[in-house]
Design a protein around this motif. Structure first.
Motif, PDB file in Angstrom:
ATOM      1  N   LYS A 196       0.820  -1.215   0.000  1.00  0.00           N
ATOM      2  CA  LYS A 196       0.000   0.000   0.000  1.00  0.00           C
ATOM      3  C   LYS A 196       0.852   1.262   0.000  1.00  0.00           C
ATOM      4  O   LYS A 196       0.477   2.279  -0.569  1.00  0.00           O
ATOM      5  CB  LYS A 196      -0.924   0.017   1.218  1.00  0.00           C
ATOM      6  CG  LYS A 196      -2.040  -1.009   1.184  1.00  0.00           C
ATOM      7  CD  LYS A 196      -2.905  -0.894   2.441  1.00  0.00           C
ATOM      8  CE  LYS A 196      -4.017  -1.928   2.437  1.00  0.00           C
ATOM      9  NZ  LYS A 196      -4.847  -1.856   3.661  1.00  0.00           N
ATOM     10  N   LYS A 197       2.036   1.153   0.666  1.00  0.00           N
ATOM     11  CA  LYS A 197       2.902   2.329   0.780  1.00  0.00           C
ATOM     12  C   LYS A 197       3.904   2.455  -0.361  1.00  0.00           C
ATOM     13  O   LYS A 197       4.640   3.441  -0.435  1.00  0.00           O
ATOM     14  CB  LYS A 197       3.682   2.254   2.093  1.00  0.00           C
ATOM     15  CG  LYS A 197       2.809   2.225   3.325  1.00  0.00           C
ATOM     16  CD  LYS A 197       3.650   2.054   4.587  1.00  0.00           C
ATOM     17  CE  LYS A 197       2.783   1.958   5.834  1.00  0.00           C
ATOM     18  NZ  LYS A 197       3.615   1.740   7.046  1.00  0.00           N
ATOM     19  N   LYS A 202       1.216   4.032  -5.320  1.00  0.00           N
ATOM     20  CA  LYS A 202       0.839   5.438  -5.228  1.00  0.00           C
ATOM     21  C   LYS A 202       0.820   6.105  -6.599  1.00  0.00           C
ATOM     22  O   LYS A 202      -0.044   6.936  -6.896  1.00  0.00           O
ATOM     23  CB  LYS A 202       1.806   6.165  -4.301  1.00  0.00           C
ATOM     24  CG  LYS A 202       1.660   5.774  -2.831  1.00  0.00           C
ATOM     25  CD  LYS A 202       2.625   6.573  -1.964  1.00  0.00           C
ATOM     26  CE  LYS A 202       2.440   6.211  -0.481  1.00  0.00           C
ATOM     27  NZ  LYS A 202       3.352   6.973   0.401  1.00  0.00           N
ATOM     28  N   THR A 203       1.759   5.701  -7.451  1.00  0.00           N
ATOM     29  CA  THR A 203       1.799   6.257  -8.810  1.00  0.00           C
ATOM     30  C   THR A 203       0.584   5.829  -9.616  1.00  0.00           C
ATOM     31  O   THR A 203      -0.021   6.637 -10.334  1.00  0.00           O
ATOM     32  CB  THR A 203       3.094   5.803  -9.529  1.00  0.00           C
ATOM     33  OG1 THR A 203       4.233   6.230  -8.779  1.00  0.00           O
ATOM     34  CG2 THR A 203       3.155   6.382 -10.929  1.00  0.00           C
ATOM     35  N   LYS A 205      -2.329   4.931  -8.427  1.00  0.00           N
ATOM     36  CA  LYS A 205      -3.517   5.597  -7.890  1.00  0.00           C
ATOM     37  C   LYS A 205      -3.591   7.047  -8.341  1.00  0.00           C
ATOM     38  O   LYS A 205      -4.670   7.569  -8.658  1.00  0.00           O
ATOM     39  CB  LYS A 205      -3.534   5.520  -6.369  1.00  0.00           C
ATOM     40  CG  LYS A 205      -3.885   4.146  -5.826  1.00  0.00           C
ATOM     41  CD  LYS A 205      -4.067   4.194  -4.318  1.00  0.00           C
ATOM     42  CE  LYS A 205      -4.551   2.868  -3.770  1.00  0.00           C
ATOM     43  NZ  LYS A 205      -4.799   2.917  -2.310  1.00  0.00           N
ATOM     44  N   ALA A 206      -2.448   7.715  -8.382  1.00  0.00           N
ATOM     45  CA  ALA A 206      -2.441   9.108  -8.838  1.00  0.00           C
ATOM     46  C   ALA A 206      -2.813   9.196 -10.312  1.00  0.00           C
ATOM     47  O   ALA A 206      -3.475  10.153 -10.743  1.00  0.00           O
ATOM     48  CB  ALA A 206      -1.058   9.712  -8.602  1.00  0.00           C
ATOM     49  N   LYS A 209      -6.759   8.703 -10.615  1.00  0.00           N
ATOM     50  CA  LYS A 209      -7.571   9.418  -9.643  1.00  0.00           C
ATOM     51  C   LYS A 209      -8.808  10.043 -10.293  1.00  0.00           C
ATOM     52  O   LYS A 209      -8.729  10.663 -11.358  1.00  0.00           O
ATOM     53  CB  LYS A 209      -6.736  10.508  -8.982  1.00  0.00           C
ATOM     54  CG  LYS A 209      -7.448  11.228  -7.840  1.00  0.00           C
ATOM     55  CD  LYS A 209      -6.525  12.256  -7.200  1.00  0.00           C
ATOM     56  CE  LYS A 209      -7.233  12.981  -6.058  1.00  0.00           C
ATOM     57  NZ  LYS A 209      -6.354  13.995  -5.431  1.00  0.00           N
TER      58      LYS A 209
END
Length: 350
Positions: A196-197, A202-203, A205-206, A209
């Motif tokens: 998750k981290k 994160k990329t 998800k961004a 979005k």
């Protein structure tokens, strides 16, 4: 099954089609494809497209959604077996009418069509045969619509899913696709705190979005309606006599109202001591449940003002009454009930 038989060889047919394509001439509707198969040529319309007849659940709702809408309005009652969702009626009414037009639904049921028409700024007429359905569902629902007590259906439009990335979604990826991707990704990594981290997650998800726009309120209540009840039928066709006859209900005020409606007259209020029953312009209507006589004609003629005429409708007319009225009051006439109102026979034209 059907078959097409060519009057030339398949190769020659292909050559003819190729030559016609090259020449720029329009192709026939039925043609031989280059692969040898039979095809139908269709052209893009020059004046717009016809409304498509395949409407998906996601666009117009479904039976389960319609039942949920009714359950929200009538929690302790059992909804209809096959109610229609408001979004379906919204599309139909939008396609077939403009604001201010009249929408007619002769099977009111739970009142969905009238409710949607009201919310869309249309006038409407709806009919329901069963008094129990009308008092339990139709009328209460429409009253809720007017009093802003119907928050479901098309009263509100759910916000749209839109792109919320910095650089925009990739070509071919819709906001809905991105939202589904994010949902699946979250499910895959829900049991892995380290993943998750991670920078990669994160990329992703961004890059996918999205956000949902605010809900739109389409209806705040208002308006009104009138309830009308059909009077008993005064006229009915008797096949054994091949003619229209008066029914048992054709008596008293019911007969007067029916005759006035069928002849296009406006009722006069009986409490105002009017001798006549209805008026249309300068014509006055008198309905007699019985025999029209010359004495009745003389009495009526003494009650009118200059320029007024008389229409005398009676269930029985004796000889000479028609001529007597026409002579006494020019432009007047006698109507025999029901023959002069409904000149109908099964084998005739009327």
């Amino acid at each position: 099954m059907c078959a097409l038989v060519l009057d030339v060889s398949l190769n020659e047919a292909r050559e003819r089609v190729a030559a016609r394509r090259t020449s720029g001439e329009p192709l026939p509707e039925i043609l031989i494809r280059s692969t040898g198969g039979i095809g139908r040529k269709a052209y893009i319309p020059t004046d717009g497209n016809n409304p498509r007849t395949w409407w998906e659940n996601k666009d117009v709702g479904h039976n389960r959604a319609a039942k949920s809408e009714l359950k929200a309005l009538f929690p302790i009652l059992t909804p209809f077996d096959t109610p229609k969702p408001e979004r379906l009626l919204e599309r139909i009414i939008h396609t077939g009418s403009n604001p201010g037009d009249i929408v007619l639904d002769v099977f009111a049921g739970s009142g969905t069509t009238a409710a949607v028409a009201q919310k869309m700024g249309r006038r409407w007429v709806t009919c329901e045969l069963l008094e129990s359905t009308f008092t339990t569902f139709t009328r209460p629902r429409l009253e809720k619509v007017l009093n802003d007590q119907d928050p479901g259906g098309i009263t509100r439009t759910k916000g749209e899913r839109v792109d919320a990335t910095e650089d925009g979604l990739p070509d071919g990826v819709s906001p809905e696709d991105a939202a589904k991707f994010t949902s699946v990704l979250n499910k895959l990594i829900k049991d892995d705190p380290e993943l998750k981290k991670s920078v990669e997650v994160k990329t992703l998800k961004a890059a996918s979005k999205t956000r949902r726009t605010k809900e739109v309120l389409n209806w705040r209540g208002g308006g009104g309606f009138q309830v009308a009840h059909l009077s008993p039928a005064c006229f009915d066709y008797a096949p054994e006599l091949d003619r229209v006859m008066l029914t048992a209900a054709a008596t008293g005020q019911t007969l007067i109202e029916s005759v006035a409606a069928n002849l296009g007259f406006t009722l006069l209020h009986p409490d105002d001591d009017y001798i006549f029953d209805a008026r249309r312009g300068n014509a006055l209507l008198k309905v007699v449940e019985g025999v029209a006589t010359t004495e009745i004609v003389d009495w009526l003629a003494s009650q009118i003002q200059p320029g007024e005429t008389i229409v005398l409708a009676a269930t029985t007319v004796i000889d000479g009454v028609r001529q007597h009225l026409r002579k006494l009051v020019k432009g007047s006439r006698v109507v025999a009930l029901p023959d002069d109102v409904f000149r109908y026979s099964e084998g005739g034209d009327q």
